[in-house]
Write an enzyme that holds these catalytic residues in place. Structure first.
Site, PDB file in Angstrom:
ATOM      1  N   GLU A  49      -8.865 -10.062   3.155  1.00  0.00           N
ATOM      2  CA  GLU A  49      -9.169  -8.479   2.552  1.00  0.00           C
ATOM      3  C   GLU A  49     -10.541  -8.630   1.823  1.00  0.00           C
ATOM      4  OE1 GLU A  49      -6.141  -6.317   0.983  1.00  0.00           O
ATOM      5  OE2 GLU A  49      -7.449  -4.650   0.706  1.00  0.00           O
TER       6      GLU A  49
ATOM      7  N   SER B  81       0.740  -1.265  -0.032  1.00  0.00           N
ATOM      8  CA  SER B  81      -0.028   0.021  -0.151  1.00  0.00           C
ATOM      9  C   SER B  81       0.858   1.256   0.046  1.00  0.00           C
ATOM     10  CB  SER B  81      -1.070  -0.141   1.233  1.00  0.00           C
ATOM     11  OG  SER B  81      -0.222  -0.084   2.451  1.00  0.00           O
TER      12      SER B  81
ATOM     13  N   GLU C  98       0.179 -12.116  -1.558  1.00  0.00           N
ATOM     14  CA  GLU C  98      -1.108 -12.368  -2.066  1.00  0.00           C
ATOM     15  C   GLU C  98      -1.257 -13.498  -2.836  1.00  0.00           C
ATOM     16  OE1 GLU C  98      -2.685  -8.834  -3.828  1.00  0.00           O
ATOM     17  OE2 GLU C  98      -1.951  -7.509  -2.197  1.00  0.00           O
TER      18      GLU C  98
HETATM   19  O1  KIV Z   1      -0.348  -3.292   1.764  1.00  0.00           O
HETATM   20  C1  KIV Z   1      -1.122  -3.367   2.501  1.00  0.00           C
HETATM   21  O2  KIV Z   1      -1.331  -2.546   3.349  1.00  0.00           O
HETATM   22  C2  KIV Z   1      -1.835  -4.712   2.839  1.00  0.00           C
HETATM   23  C3  KIV Z   1      -2.852  -4.352   3.831  1.00  0.00           C
HETATM   24  C4  KIV Z   1      -4.014  -3.631   3.135  1.00  0.00           C
HETATM   25  C5  KIV Z   1      -3.323  -5.602   4.320  1.00  0.00           C
HETATM   26  O3  KIV Z   1      -1.566  -5.658   2.263  1.00  0.00           O
END
Ligand code: KIV
Length: 256
Positions: free
Chosen positions: A183, A50, A118
């Site tokens: 998620e 993120s 993921e």
């Molecule tokens: O990249 C991220 O912040 C995440 C969270 C949303 C779980 O994978």
């Protein structure tokens, strides 16, 4: 550097599940945020991909590189000693077993205690775990697939999707994952997965029944008011005092 061993991390997740200790997790991408989070006693800090959206200003997470994550992990590591430091394996870094292990070793060298990837990538999870690095799996809405999926949506609303998620959850557990992020999973499905698995589930936008919750720190404190996921209620609006402090500084500078 206070990196944790595989057994310390695995024991933490096993004990948490057994004792119903709810696991609290937030993201951090820099030293001061990591240090402040650590001082709160938070269980786990994620250097998530993120960061592509939150810190680097990209529209999604797909452009984040392994080098980006390594750089931010090393900064976060300097502020963390007690919390578990989890690092994301970005898109394109786990396409086969060999690259998954090499990428994980690089994140571990940068300072991560464990890695997150993921999707139900069973051979990759098995190999990373066999190399001595604990894994957090991640199912449900996979943000790295956004260019294929086109939009963020809740997963598990149909019975086919719910069954697939259940199968995948059992498969990542059997592959050796220590915990599982869910998620944007329909809350009833997240609840069923949580009750069936021996490893803890960490939810984001997946209802209250998971064994823990994770959020992007900037969402929690209202520091990116231009992007607010529907499932987040910010605890505080830091954007307003942030801008006020800067405006006060500008004012004081210009009247002197
Ligand atoms: O990249 C991220 O912040 C995440 C969270 C949303 C779980 O994978």
């Amino acid at each position: 550097m206070n990196k944790k061993s595989f057994s310390v991390i695995d024991d933490f997740f096993t004990n948490s599940k057994e004792t119903h200790h709810k696991i609290a997790c937030l993201t951090a991408y820099d030293y001061p945020t990591a240090r402040l989070l650590e001082e709160t006693g938070i269980d786990l800090i994620l250097v998530g991909d993120s960061l592509g959206m939150v810190v680097l200003g990209h529209p999604d997470t797909t452009q984040v590189t392994l080098e980006n994550i390594e750089y931010h992990v090393s900064a976060v590591r300097r502020g963390v000693s007690s919390s578990i430091l989890l690092a994301d394996l970005p898109l394109g870094t786990v396409h086969d077993v060999e690259s998954a292990v090499q990428s994980s070793l690089k994140l571990r060298s940068a300072g991560a205690d464990m890695v997150k990837l993921e999707g139900p990538l069973i051979p990759q999870i098995k190999s990373i775990v066999a190399s001595g690095i604990p894994v957090m799996a991640h199912l449900g809405m996979l943000c790295q697939q956004i260019l294929v999926e086109k939009k963020y949506r809740i997963k598990g609303k149909t019975s086919e999707e719910a069954s697939r998620l259940l199968r995948e959850a059992h498969a990542v557990e059997e592959a050796g994952a220590s915990a599982l992020v869910l998620e944007l999973v329909a809350p009833s499905v997240a609840q069923q997965i949580t009750s069936e698995l021996k490893i803890p589930t960490i939810g984001i936008g997946s209802g209250p029944h998971c064994d823990g919750q994770i959020l992007v720190f900037y969402d929690l404190v209202g520091l990116q008011p231009w992007f607010r996921p529907s499932f987040v209620i910010p605890k505080v609006d830091l954007a307003t005092p942030f801008k006020k402090a800067v405006k006060d500084f500008i004012h004081e500078t210009k009247i002197k």
